[in-house]
Design an enzyme around this catalytic site. Sequence first.
Site, PDB file in Angstrom:
ATOM      1  N   ASP A 145      22.641  47.920 -48.230  1.00  0.00           N
ATOM      2  CA  ASP A 145      24.016  47.433 -48.096  1.00  0.00           C
ATOM      3  C   ASP A 145      24.180  46.007 -48.643  1.00  0.00           C
ATOM      4  OD1 ASP A 145      26.593  47.117 -47.260  1.00  0.00           O
ATOM      5  OD2 ASP A 145      26.192  47.485 -45.138  1.00  0.00           O
ATOM      6  N   ASP A 157      25.089  56.732 -46.645  1.00  0.00           N
ATOM      7  CA  ASP A 157      25.232  56.363 -45.229  1.00  0.00           C
ATOM      8  C   ASP A 157      26.609  56.734 -44.687  1.00  0.00           C
ATOM      9  OD1 ASP A 157      24.498  55.227 -42.820  1.00  0.00           O
ATOM     10  OD2 ASP A 157      23.860  53.332 -43.718  1.00  0.00           O
ATOM     11  N   MET A 158      26.757  56.715 -43.377  1.00  0.00           N
ATOM     12  CA  MET A 158      28.031  57.034 -42.710  1.00  0.00           C
ATOM     13  C   MET A 158      27.949  56.459 -41.305  1.00  0.00           C
ATOM     14  SD  MET A 158      29.865  58.942 -40.611  1.00  0.00           S
ATOM     15  CE  MET A 158      30.127  60.611 -40.176  1.00  0.00           C
ATOM     16  N   ASP A 198      17.741  54.312 -36.976  1.00  0.00           N
ATOM     17  CA  ASP A 198      17.741  52.869 -37.250  1.00  0.00           C
ATOM     18  C   ASP A 198      16.676  52.160 -36.432  1.00  0.00           C
ATOM     19  OD1 ASP A 198      19.628  52.764 -39.197  1.00  0.00           O
ATOM     20  OD2 ASP A 198      21.287  52.148 -37.910  1.00  0.00           O
TER      21      ASP A 198
END
Length: 730
Positions: free
Chosen positions: A368, A479-480, A549
Amino acid sequence: MAIRYDQQRSVFHLQARDTSYVFHVTKQGYLPHLYWGRKVRGTQLDRLLELKERASFSPSTELDQLALSLDTLPQEYPGYGNSDFRMPAYQVMLPNGTTVTDLRYASHEIVSGKPALEGLPATYAESGKEAQTLEVTLKDEPTGLAVILSYTVFESFDAIARSARIVNNGKDTLQLQRAFSLSLDFAHDRFEMLQLSGAWTRERYAHKRKLEPGLQSVESRRGSSSHMQNPFVALLSEGATEDHGDVYGVNLVYSGNFTAGVEVDQFHTARLFIGINPFDFSWRLEPGERFQTPEAVMVHSSEGLGGMSRSFHDLYRSRLIRGTFRDKTRPILVNNWEATYFNFNADKIESIARTGQELGIELFVLDDGWFGKRDNDTTSLGDWFVDRSKLPSGLEDLVGRVKRLDMQFGLWFEPEMISPESELYRAHPDWCLHVEGRRRTQARHQLILDLSRKDVQDYIVKAVSDILSSAPITYVKWDMNRNMTEIGSALLPAERQRETAHRYMLGLYDVLERITSAFPHILFESCSGGGGRFDAGMLYYMPQTWTSDNTDAVSRLKIQYGTSIVYPVSAMGAHVSAVPNHQVGRITSLETRGNVALSGNFGYELDLTRFTDEEKETVKEQVALYKEVRHLVQFGDFYRLLSPFEGNETAWMFVSKDQSEAFVVYVSVLQEPNPKLGRLRLKGLDPNRDYKLDGQDAAYGGDELMYAGLAAPQFHGDFASRVYRFRAVE
Ligand code: GLA
């Protein structure tokens, strides 16, 4: 493998590898379920159907056959409203506002192979010889409602795939209120139900409970399969363990709202079901229209839970996952997320990639923060163009710098999202899921794009494709990062608003199909705040998923163990991260972090440049070891030895399909004073072959390792671990 129809007895007998599934058609056209389990030869199982006249609280359908009651008949696709009071598999609202329908057998067809499911992910057959499919058509004559039940059996797997197609052949609009993928009645309730439940950073913990009268179920209302529940349940028969006994698992090939569970009725029969969650769902069927349910995969094992898992793994690795990477070992990666978060520039990235290359790592993944003006999580989702303030020479230049180091390059996207603070939102404020006049609830400062819309689907395909075509990118992390609220679409009429969540999934699947097929050389990994969408639906498009995560080695024992109950290890991303761990603050050794992450798609998620020389040596060894064992880890048979849910020790192992190699991982969580002695018994080896342990000259018999075991390792200190690599002596 065969699907047989015994016309005389009106019995269907479906056989997969070592599985039989049998049901009957009564003369009234009802479909009583007879048997699902270990393979049997005959078709006369209709004699199992014992009907008994009950009190008036279980009414009979026939005045001259009082023993026949839908309320006690085990059924393949039960309805509600005309005397079965248990959980129905489907419900349709008719133009007169009522919901009473009565499906009866009309016809059937047996075809070789497996037809694709329209617009939905599903298991597949590569040839007509691998599988056979039975389609049974049921009809409700007064309305023109037809339901086509589909059953596929596989030649090489103990798996059956089921789904249903609901068709409106009548003249009036019908309103579908529920349509499960599978319903099945067991003749007794002597089972434990296993589910995989958790939370963000604590996904897919195994929970078991004894069945009790009434409903026991799991579901998601979050718009995705979720961290909290997984679209899976298994029933373990009395006494079934990891290695023995009958186990029945069902898994939905779907990534949205689902429900799965069991209802135990008054006579202690157990109705198992799985499908789209009927909560907040309905679907309008105009005359001529049809609705396809997602697929449910059913696996029976007579070799305990471990046997069930290995069947799911084999089926999913070879006949769910598709594309170039299906049969290829996956690269070792380094990802910069926990190394830099949003704070990086091209030089920093290049330095991490260079160190990675020196240590033998094969792929660098830029996470990100590379696009729009994204210096934190408050902006820019939707603005898929490079942030020139961080990467002044652009993406192509950065990819070139990494490629010149002889490293592959991967990139993070979150394409389903939109930040209110973005150019995209300023241009298209109605492109997100929302309900006019209501708050647009933000989560992580973001809203969800309305993927039920064609224009939004096309935008995502173009935005992502433009970036992927602009540089030699070989990996994508998709990703979401939030769940759905205010689930409404600006384009749907009032009577179709409750279709939005499922239309979103159909839109997402369409987008994924288009992008993944346009870039077949790219390895896609799905992610949803880690494992918030770890399901078979996503695996159809993307062969691997970021498991959680939570990168802490001790937390990962339960997460990876629980995930392995259904999903293949080749689907699980597992990375070594820094200590103290960023999610839980725990300090574990680099060795143990490596040993746990080696049991997945291996990688690192930290700033490699900060390692000492000694640590770099350890990393080099881990990377080299993974290169040696990854074909076992990713494509071998997986055996769970000791469960983290049951004790202080966790152990599991991988065995190559030809039983010539094995890799064992053993982790002890807390050190006990004066620890007990013990043995670790291995599984899955050839008892008639001898195996050498790496680093030792002596050979061990496969029989000895499995029946007598190894002396369990003794440790000093917490979070200790050891791995063993065995090779058969030729
Ligand atoms: C999610 C993912 C992480 C990381 C961040 C980036 O939380 O699971 O791995 O990519 O988003 O914002």
